[in-house]
Scaffold this active site. Structure first.
Site, PDB file in Angstrom:
ATOM      1  N   HIS A 196     -10.755 -34.642 -42.866  1.00 16.79           N
ATOM      2  CA  HIS A 196     -12.078 -34.409 -43.438  1.00 16.79           C
ATOM      3  C   HIS A 196     -11.993 -33.970 -44.890  1.00 16.79           C
ATOM      4  O   HIS A 196     -12.869 -34.284 -45.683  1.00 16.79           O
ATOM      5  CB  HIS A 196     -12.870 -33.445 -42.556  1.00 16.79           C
ATOM      6  CG  HIS A 196     -13.291 -34.131 -41.295  1.00 16.79           C
ATOM      7  ND1 HIS A 196     -12.837 -33.772 -40.058  1.00 16.79           N
ATOM      8  CD2 HIS A 196     -14.064 -35.216 -41.112  1.00 16.79           C
ATOM      9  CE1 HIS A 196     -13.333 -34.606 -39.159  1.00 16.79           C
ATOM     10  NE2 HIS A 196     -14.084 -35.479 -39.776  1.00 16.79           N
ATOM     11  N   CYS A 493     -14.300 -50.972 -42.435  1.00 18.99           N
ATOM     12  CA  CYS A 493     -15.101 -49.809 -42.823  1.00 18.99           C
ATOM     13  C   CYS A 493     -14.312 -48.514 -42.732  1.00 18.99           C
ATOM     14  O   CYS A 493     -14.867 -47.439 -42.886  1.00 18.99           O
ATOM     15  CB  CYS A 493     -16.362 -49.715 -41.970  1.00 18.99           C
ATOM     16  SG  CYS A 493     -16.031 -49.385 -40.240  1.00 18.99           S
TER      17      CYS A 493
HETATM   18  C1  PEP Z   1     -12.370 -45.633 -38.390  1.00 19.63           C
HETATM   19  O1  PEP Z   1     -11.831 -45.210 -37.355  1.00 19.63           O
HETATM   20  O2  PEP Z   1     -11.749 -46.262 -39.270  1.00 19.63           O
HETATM   21  C2  PEP Z   1     -13.793 -45.369 -38.636  1.00 19.63           C
HETATM   22  C3  PEP Z   1     -14.418 -45.942 -39.641  1.00 19.63           C
HETATM   23  O3  PEP Z   1     -14.409 -44.465 -37.816  1.00 19.63           O
HETATM   24  P1  PEP Z   1     -14.260 -42.852 -38.004  1.00 19.63           P
HETATM   25  O4  PEP Z   1     -13.467 -42.595 -39.242  1.00 19.63           O
HETATM   26  O5  PEP Z   1     -15.643 -42.324 -38.099  1.00 19.63           O
HETATM   27  O6  PEP Z   1     -13.551 -42.487 -36.744  1.00 19.63           O
END
Ligand code: PEP
Ligand code: MG
Length: 561
Positions: A196, A493
């Protein structure tokens, strides 16, 4: 530039970490203030007890006000974390427990410490989300005790000049309040590229290096230079060359900031450049950039502190804010990704020994689809109100049956269904998933964690969770190829999409959109605009053939010229 900054001073030391937000920053070093020390206990005489109670309520009130003020200046999950800690500072039960002890003669700092210990024990017994709030309780205790005893407020000091923050790790409450005008660079000993700290630093556009080995033993350092592109941290480098290096990196950054989209290679091959958002406020900020749409709306981040499920109406109004911010443009809404590092109190998740491999994401809905159905109803309602046709995607899909299960529910509500590819099985079965859904979106953060069997939050394993791992790229290549064969879009993403060099490789693999924090998009778009598709393809082949991430980076850079 960095070599020059390194040479002149014999005292300069260089540490290495994982680069997560590109850019250079040089400045005075600031570090989080340590926890306050508790002075020896004193008995409060009977006549002074009312005044001692007042001293406590004033201190707690001041701490709450400061946290609430910082919450007001933050958005999304950052604001929620700060606000929740501020509320805790005024908690009636906690206050009553402190007041009771003071009335028996305990001084306010010791009464606060005892009350917090008692509540921390209770929170731990409750487990789950409450247990995770124990850190917030101790943070609160330290702030109140510091206030009562005239010590420095723990946590990150507010610098008075451009500074570089060096820390072991940062609590969300710390990172949330960072002012990018004053904290211009960040290096932490812990945290991985998808931690984070990294995500928030990226959102704030602060050059950042995580997992810096040896950062805990550097002793006194006055100034530092952070290179968020190479992962180097220079301690007490030459000031003149460091300042010059930062200046020229700013000039390069200004050129990048001039990128206005849309996403295209130099020869016109289209790769959509989209934003990752987590609420209406974030979406409005992203909409003012060159983002062509939203590639990932992390809906669970809207509800991290909700103790009961938000109603369909409440959800619809939040989703409508994001759709309105991007009126007439593509918006991909991810249904709740509860579980693992993002527990939601109302999702009814079991206590699990290994939550990253447990009931999370879409898995929560398989036995009891109520929460998912109500969320899809809310998205459909927001779509109707705004006249938009959002795309919706499910997180943590591992089987074809799951994709079918989700697609049927989304289509029944007039929504465009897709699934995230975060589990290796989904990448391997991409062709079959695409028989049921209209698009795929690769979540490289989790796909890397599950491919490499390495916790995405672990600093020790940051080298394994590097998105340049050729094994990950092979799965991305297979997924993209399935999309090309089916004539359906396949985006990325995860945080990999924020790396301008990797963005070119992903385009070369056949990825049709890149979605990342809005602050990262100009560099990604400008990177694509400089190269032709053939060079991207050559870079992709070279990276796929490499033996490890470093070789993949070098080979891709060479292929792209
Ligand atoms: C991922 O796992 O790459 C993703 C975009 O989801 P998160 O980071 O919210 O787990
Ligand atoms: Mg994920």
């Amino acid at each position: 530039m960095l070599e020059q900054a390194q040479t002149p001073s014999a005292t300069t030391r260089t540490l290495h970490g994982t680069p997560v937000v590109p850019g250079l920053a040089y400045g005075r070093v600031v570090r989080p203030a340590p926890a306050p020390t508790l002075p020896p206990a004193t008995e409060v005489a009977e006549p002074d007890r009312d005044a001692e109670v007042e001293r406590f309520t004033d201190a707690a009130g001041l701490v709450a006000d400061r946290l609430a003020a910082r919450a007001a200046g933050a958005s999304g999950v950052s604001a929620e974390v700060l606000q929740a800690t501020a509320v805790l500072a005024r908690d009636r039960g906690l206050t009553a427990s402190v007041v009771k002890a003071v009335r028996r003669g305990t001084d306010a700092p010791h009464a606060t410490t005892a009350a917090v210990d008692q509540f921390a024990g209770l929170f731990r017994q409750m487990g789950g989300l409450m247990a995770e709030r124990v850190t917030d309780l101790y943070d609160l205790r330290d702030r109140i005790v510091a206030e009562l005893t005239g010590q420095r407020e723990p946590g990150i000091p507010t610098p008075t000049e451009a500074s570089v923050l060096l820390a072991d790790d940062l609590a969300p409450a710390d990172t949330a309040g960072l002012d990018p005008a004053l904290v211009t660079g960040l290096a932490t000993r812990l945290g991985g590229p998808t931690s984070h700290t990294a995500i928030i630093a990226r959102q704030l556009g602060i050059p950042c290096v995580v997992a810096v080995a040896g950062l805990d033993t550097i002793g006194d350092v006055e100034r530092a230079l952070v290179d968020g592109t190479t992962g180097e941290l220079l301690l007490d480098p030459d000031p003149t060359t460091s300042t010059a290096a930062v200046e020229s990196s700013r000039e390069r950054a200004a050129a990048v900031a001039g990128w206005r989209g849309p996403g295209r290679t130099a020869d016109g091959h289209v790769v959509q450049v989209l934003a990752n958002v987590q609420d209406g406020a974030g979406a409005r900020v992203a909409a003012a950039t060159a983002a062509e749409g939203v590639g990932l709306f992390r809906t669970e981040l809207c509800f991290l502190s909700a103790d009961k499920e938000p109603t369909v109406e409440e959800q619809a109004s939040i989703y409508a804010e994001v759709l309105e911010a991007f009126a007439g443009r593509k918006v991909v809404v991810r249904t709740l990704d509860a579980g693992s590092d993002k527990p939601l109190a109302f999702a009814g998740m079991p206590d699990e020994a290994n939550p990253a491999l447990g009931v999370r994401g879409l898995r929560i809905a398989l036995d009891d689809p109520g929460i998912l159905d109500r969320q899809l109803d809310a998205i459909a309602l927001a779509a109707e109100r705004t006249g938009q046709t959002p795309w919706v995607m499910a997180p943590m899909v591992a089987t074809v049956a799951e994709a079918q299960f989700f697609a049927e529910r989304a289509r029944a509500r007039g929504l465009v269904p897709g699934v995230m590819v975060e589990v290796p099985s989904a990448a391997l079965l991409a062709d079959r998933l695409l028989q049921h859904v209209d698009f795929l979106s690769i979540g490289t953060n989790d796909l890397t964690q599950y491919t490499m069997a390495a916790d995405r939050l672990s600093a020790e394993l940051a080298a394994l969770t590097d998105p340049w791992q050729p094994a990950l790229l092979a799965l991305v290549a297979q997924t993209a190829a399935a999309g090309l064969a089916a004539g359906k879009p396949v985006g990325v993403c995860g945080e990999a999409a924020a790396d301008p060099l990797l963005g070119c490789v992903l385009a070369g693999l056949g990825i049709t959109s890149l979605s990342a924090a809005a602050a990262a998009l100009p560099a990604v778009g400008a990177g694509l605009a400089h190269v032709e598709l053939a060079a991207c393809r050559a870079a992709a082949t070279a990276a796929l053939d490499a033996a490890d991430p470093a070789a993949a980076r070098t080979a891709a850079r060479a292929a792209l010229g």
